[in-house]
Design an enzyme around this catalytic site. Structure first.
Site, mmCIF file in Angstrom:
data_model
loop_
_atom_site.group_PDB
_atom_site.id
_atom_site.type_symbol
_atom_site.label_atom_id
_atom_site.label_comp_id
_atom_site.label_asym_id
_atom_site.label_seq_id
_atom_site.Cartn_x
_atom_site.Cartn_y
_atom_site.Cartn_z
ATOM 1 N N HIS A 62 31.994 4.579 3.983
ATOM 2 C CA HIS A 62 32.900 4.200 2.907
ATOM 3 C C HIS A 62 33.271 5.355 1.992
ATOM 4 C CE1 HIS A 62 29.024 4.131 0.821
ATOM 5 N NE2 HIS A 62 29.717 4.346 -0.268
HETATM 6 C C1 UD1 Z 1 30.789 2.971 -5.303
HETATM 7 C C2 UD1 Z 1 30.064 4.237 -5.757
HETATM 8 C C3 UD1 Z 1 29.409 4.903 -4.539
HETATM 9 C C4 UD1 Z 1 28.533 3.925 -3.774
HETATM 10 C C5 UD1 Z 1 29.362 2.698 -3.422
HETATM 11 C C6 UD1 Z 1 28.520 1.684 -2.673
HETATM 12 C C7 UD1 Z 1 31.132 5.438 -7.616
HETATM 13 C C8 UD1 Z 1 31.865 6.661 -7.979
HETATM 14 N N1 UD1 Z 1 30.979 5.213 -6.312
HETATM 15 O O1 UD1 Z 1 31.851 3.371 -4.463
HETATM 16 O O2 UD1 Z 1 28.582 5.962 -4.990
HETATM 17 O O3 UD1 Z 1 28.057 4.536 -2.610
HETATM 18 O O4 UD1 Z 1 29.878 2.131 -4.632
HETATM 19 O O5 UD1 Z 1 29.186 0.546 -2.331
HETATM 20 O O6 UD1 Z 1 30.698 4.718 -8.489
HETATM 21 N N2 UD1 Z 1 36.021 -3.348 -3.992
HETATM 22 C C9 UD1 Z 1 36.084 -4.681 -3.666
HETATM 23 N N3 UD1 Z 1 35.063 -5.484 -4.077
HETATM 24 C C10 UD1 Z 1 34.006 -5.033 -4.791
HETATM 25 C C11 UD1 Z 1 33.968 -3.658 -5.131
HETATM 26 C C12 UD1 Z 1 34.977 -2.832 -4.721
HETATM 27 O O7 UD1 Z 1 36.999 -5.136 -3.019
HETATM 28 O O8 UD1 Z 1 33.116 -5.828 -5.132
HETATM 29 C C13 UD1 Z 1 37.097 -2.432 -3.513
HETATM 30 C C14 UD1 Z 1 38.184 -2.194 -4.512
HETATM 31 O O9 UD1 Z 1 39.385 -2.156 -3.823
HETATM 32 C C15 UD1 Z 1 37.876 -0.825 -5.062
HETATM 33 C C16 UD1 Z 1 37.202 -0.132 -3.887
HETATM 34 O O10 UD1 Z 1 36.519 -1.194 -3.198
HETATM 35 O O11 UD1 Z 1 39.016 -0.169 -5.512
HETATM 36 C C17 UD1 Z 1 36.213 0.923 -4.284
HETATM 37 O O12 UD1 Z 1 35.260 0.423 -5.231
HETATM 38 P P1 UD1 Z 1 34.613 1.411 -6.331
HETATM 39 O O13 UD1 Z 1 33.609 0.701 -7.140
HETATM 40 O O14 UD1 Z 1 35.696 2.138 -7.034
HETATM 41 O O15 UD1 Z 1 33.882 2.505 -5.474
HETATM 42 P P2 UD1 Z 1 33.050 2.388 -4.133
HETATM 43 O O16 UD1 Z 1 33.835 3.019 -3.050
HETATM 44 O O17 UD1 Z 1 32.554 0.998 -3.919
#
Ligand code: UD1
Length: 368
Positions: free
Chosen positions: A206
């Site tokens: 991811h």
């Molecule tokens: C975050 C952490 C990363 C960790 C990862 C584990 C940061 C900078 N990154 O990255 O270190 O390894 O979590 O999962 O904090 N989304 C959903 N549902 C959710 C959460 C996210 O659909 O419950 C989607 C959204 O479109 C969002 C994207 O995932 O924009 C990314 O989520 P985000 O929290 O920005 O970062 P992660 O890639 O999950």
């Protein structure tokens, strides 16, 4: 009575707070407050972990959701400042390296509430990773730093952090693993997915560096699909990766790759513990496989957890698809020497890190 406030926000935080919460609840009279920033909000990215880990529902949910880094970090800061001023805790504990971690730490530093960082000192030395920025900044402003391994202490000392603030307590994630593993053995995830123990590979991917670039993502998918002809590859897919694959015009057949929804802690732990090999770009999974003795091929150029390469089961593949194929086949052929674990295990990865954290807190306050 001392008030401790824990801040969590994203999936990798939940297995770190759970053992600390439990030991404090069992061994002290401190009052605990749990704040969820809402950085992760899907049921299978958040709620299921609270159930699997026996965590209580958060006292506050800041519901910040997704957004750019600035939006997300700022939203946590604005909402958390209100919460922390209302609660007035004696200490705030932040975990790991996600955006919620640095946001909460920065708020505490400004309103002068002491903050402790659990899993401090890890460094990839790669500032293109958002997590590296979060780690560096959090450690500069934290008052107490709990490290998992000697490299963490060395990194902090070389950045000028006072030795008196650093406490090596061991790996907190392994506490959750040790506690939940017997429960995980009862999971029906293998039969649900019609998998046989040791007859599949497990993949997670991811990181922006792997999935946000179409050319890179396409190269990984082609290689992984080819490898899955030899051994099925199960791929619990993070929402970020899901969205990127949906966007991609990939005309190949992904059928060898078994794409499944993200799994909870219990099912994922069971799936990992029974895998022949794990392929990942996660941080924590490098540690969990090292503890479990499962070979791990890490799809990254660097790691903030070098001890997993030196004393664990981890091999860094970089972004080299040919190297991935070579190492994957070598493991399946029994030719690879991936197990570098000392007979006594990695020091302080023993399931008792939370107890050592509580001991430090007691010494700081000289009361129970
Ligand atoms: C975050 C952490 C990363 C960790 C990862 C584990 C940061 C900078 N990154 O990255 O270190 O390894 O979590 O999962 O904090 N989304 C959903 N549902 C959710 C959460 C996210 O659909 O419950 C989607 C959204 O479109 C969002 C994207 O995932 O924009 C990314 O989520 P985000 O929290 O920005 O970062 P992660 O890639 O999950």
């Amino acid at each position: 009575m001392r008030k401790l406030l824990h801040v969590v926000g994203a999936r990798p935080n939940f297995m770190k707070v759970a053992p600390v919460w439990q030991v404090i609840a069992n061994q002290t009279s401190y009052q605990q407050i749990l704040v969820h920033t809402g950085q992760h909000y899907d049921v299978n990215m958040s709620d299921i972990f609270f159930t699997d880990l026996g965590l209580p529902a958060p006292d506050y949910n800041l519901e910040v959701g997704s957004g750019s880094h600035a939006q997300q970090t700022a939203a946590v800061m604005v909402a958390f400042e209100k919460t922390v001023l209302e609660v007035q805790p004696d200490l705030v504990l932040v975990y790991g390296d996600v955006n919620s971690t640095v946001a909460a730490a920065l708020v505490c530093a400004k309103v002068q509430i002491p903050v402790a960082h659990v899993e401090a000192g890890l460094r990839s030395f790669d500032r293109t990773m958002p997590e590296e920025i979060n780690r560096l900044l959090t450690d500069q402003i934290a008052d107490l730093l709990f490290t998992p391994s000697p490299d963490g202490d060395e990194n902090l000392l070389s950045e000028g952090v006072a030795e008196s603030k650093i406490h090596r307590v061991g790996n907190i994630m392994i506490d959750s693993l040790v506690r939940v593993l017997p429960i995980a053995q009862q999971s029906s995830v293998l039969s649900n997915l019609t998998l046989e123990p040791n007859r599949y590979a497990l993949l997670t991917m991811h990181r922006p560096s792997n999935v946000d670039d179409d050319t890179m993502l396409l190269a990984w998918l082609k290689t992984l699909t080819a490898l899955s002809q030899r051994l099925p590859i199960v791929f619990p897919i993070h929402p970020r990766t899901h969205a990127r694959i949906d966007n991609l015009s990939f005309d190949g057949n992904l059928s060898g790759l078994r794409l499944v929804e993200p799994l909870g802690y219990v099912d994922f732990l069971h799936l990992m513990s029974q895998a022949h090999v794990v392929l990942t770009d996660s941080g924590g999974i490098q540690e969990e496989t090292s503890y479990l003795g499962i070979p791990c091929l890490t799809l990254r150029e660097n790691t903030e957890r070098p001890i997993t390469v030196e004393m664990g089961t981890n091999t860094l593949i970089g972004q080299d698809t040919e190297r991935l194929a070579e190492e994957f086949h070598a493991i399946l052929d029994g030719d690879a020497s991936w197990d570098k674990r000392p007979p006594e295990g990695i020091p302080l990865w023993d399931g008792h890190a939370a107890e050592r954290i509580v001991e430090v807190l007691r010494n700081c306050w000289r009361i129970s």
